[in-house]
Design an enzyme around this catalytic site. Sequence first.
Site, PDB file in Angstrom:
ATOM      1  N   HIS A 111       0.716  -1.098   0.127  1.00  0.00           N
ATOM      2  CA  HIS A 111       0.052   0.006  -0.052  1.00  0.00           C
ATOM      3  C   HIS A 111       0.940   1.236   0.199  1.00  0.00           C
ATOM      4  O   HIS A 111       1.896   1.294   0.669  1.00  0.00           O
ATOM      5  CB  HIS A 111      -1.009  -0.036   1.167  1.00  0.00           C
ATOM      6  N   ASP A 137       0.035   4.222   1.086  1.00  0.00           N
ATOM      7  CA  ASP A 137      -0.067   5.462   2.155  1.00  0.00           C
ATOM      8  C   ASP A 137       0.577   5.176   3.410  1.00  0.00           C
ATOM      9  O   ASP A 137       0.945   3.907   3.464  1.00  0.00           O
ATOM     10  CB  ASP A 137      -1.619   5.773   2.422  1.00  0.00           C
ATOM     11  N   ASP A 154       6.614   1.270   6.983  1.00  0.00           N
ATOM     12  CA  ASP A 154       5.167   0.583   6.675  1.00  0.00           C
ATOM     13  C   ASP A 154       4.356   1.536   6.046  1.00  0.00           C
ATOM     14  O   ASP A 154       3.970   2.497   6.233  1.00  0.00           O
ATOM     15  CB  ASP A 154       4.576   0.247   8.026  1.00  0.00           C
ATOM     16  N   GLU A 184      -4.765   2.265   2.947  1.00  0.00           N
ATOM     17  CA  GLU A 184      -4.896   1.262   3.936  1.00  0.00           C
ATOM     18  C   GLU A 184      -4.812   1.654   5.245  1.00  0.00           C
ATOM     19  O   GLU A 184      -5.540   0.819   5.881  1.00  0.00           O
ATOM     20  CB  GLU A 184      -3.724   0.019   3.405  1.00  0.00           C
ATOM     21  N   GLU A 185      -4.096   2.513   5.691  1.00  0.00           N
ATOM     22  CA  GLU A 185      -3.793   2.831   7.135  1.00  0.00           C
ATOM     23  C   GLU A 185      -5.019   3.492   7.614  1.00  0.00           C
ATOM     24  O   GLU A 185      -5.419   3.452   8.821  1.00  0.00           O
ATOM     25  CB  GLU A 185      -2.671   3.622   7.110  1.00  0.00           C
ATOM     26  N   ASP A 194       4.096  -6.600   3.142  1.00  0.00           N
ATOM     27  CA  ASP A 194       3.682  -5.584   4.295  1.00  0.00           C
ATOM     28  C   ASP A 194       3.926  -6.197   5.819  1.00  0.00           C
ATOM     29  O   ASP A 194       2.939  -5.971   6.707  1.00  0.00           O
ATOM     30  CB  ASP A 194       2.257  -4.979   4.142  1.00  0.00           C
ATOM     31  N   HIS A 237       3.582   3.028  13.324  1.00  0.00           N
ATOM     32  CA  HIS A 237       2.320   3.946  13.621  1.00  0.00           C
ATOM     33  C   HIS A 237       2.758   4.762  14.963  1.00  0.00           C
ATOM     34  O   HIS A 237       1.721   5.693  15.275  1.00  0.00           O
ATOM     35  CB  HIS A 237       1.158   3.254  13.927  1.00  0.00           C
TER      36      HIS A 237
END
Length: 488
Positions: A77, A79, A116, A146-147, A170, A458
């Site tokens: 992904h 983003d 990530d 995705e996030e 991922d 994150h």
Amino acid sequence: MNAHLESLSPAILWRHFRTLCNTPRPSGHEAALLVKLEQWAEERGLDHDRDAYGNLRICKPASPGFEQAPGVILQGHLDMVAQANANSSHDFTQDPIDTEIRDGWLKARHTTLGADNGIGVAAALAALEDDGIVHGPLEALFTLEEESSMGGALNLAEGWLEGKLLLNLDSEDRGQVYIGCAGGADVNVEAQLPQEPLTEDEVAMTLALTGLRGGHSGIDIHKGLGNANRLLVRVLRALDACGARLASYHGGTLRNALPREAFATIALPQDEVEAARSRVAALEADIQAELSGIDDALSLSLKIADEAPENALARQASRLLIAALHAAPCGVERMSVEVPDVVETSNNLGVVQLADGRFHLCALVRSLRDSATADMAERFRALFELIGAHTRVENGYPGWTPQPESALLQRFCELHHTRLGCEPEIKVIHAGLECGILGGKYPHLEMISFGPLIRGAHSPDERVEIASVAEFYGLLKALITDLARNPV
């Protein structure tokens, strides 16, 4: 910017990661990166197209003589999670990520790094560019959002992808391969609550809870890290005895990140200020002791507000809201029996806001069992209905059911042993990989997920081990070639 990345090995991968770092790409803002990747594909003579949602596919024909090999899809992904330290002025929609190398790890200054899933995306681009790889038909699938919502995968066009084997890039643990993941859903709670003006004998005060490490709301949920919303609500609950009324609240910024900070403004009777300060100091000491060794930098303060609001929630509305938040599920709900040491069901109180009487909560429920996801969401609905709130369950996505007998998995394990001298750990992750959604749209796909070593995803502590990136890319190249020469 980030020129030092191109001195790292493999240079072909890090050059692409530099492009990702220099191109702002928080969820919902991937447009500029999409244009760059399409321009790059055209310069390389690679076919590319987008589906109706905007997901990007770049294709490379098979090496001569390998046209009949099964098609391989490299998936990641575009983003990244946008999280910055409180003292950072970084604008994720405008500013590049400022990276640095420390003790063999790459990280960002004061923000998330975007490894990530930037490293996985960079690896897929490198594989498309690397003419030294023998391969069958290759497709690189780059999904959006995705996030924030899994929007790209959920809206992926059906009948579009041609490959038989999918390599999701991922994952975040060296020496491991993932064959299953949790599903999940967003639980959004809204309410307009009654307010009353501050009285002459009330003073406005601000509560601030800061200093937590944060982390990924799935893979870090079992580690005992502090959740700023859970903890500040605990403080507010204790201040109910002092007659506090909640005026405003802001905690967390993303439903899939453990909230690191939370702030509240309360109306407090003037003759209760010292008692409140005493309670807050005692609670700070208690919570610091509880989090000792895992979240050691927690700070809790209660101060006179710089500017007093005109209104706060009515006393009963304030009490009921705080009680509901205090009772709401948060953290690990159940460990899996079938998959030892893996969380089965959890919830993250990710975002809590109150302004002008308008309350908003966004929680992320995860589970290996779709039925448990639905039940947890229903518990939220039942709880917050008691205070007259409206609950919506959105962006639900299924889990990825493990296939331990997969021929693709067996081939990966054999290759891992040959190259690295050990078998990989076969894992199921308590996080929302896109594989479950993709498998629902393309049931014929065989899938595995693997990646380099990433920690602190994150959160502004996010970092990737540089040596593991070279190992990861070498394994990816070898697997692509092996699948072409020895089709499964």
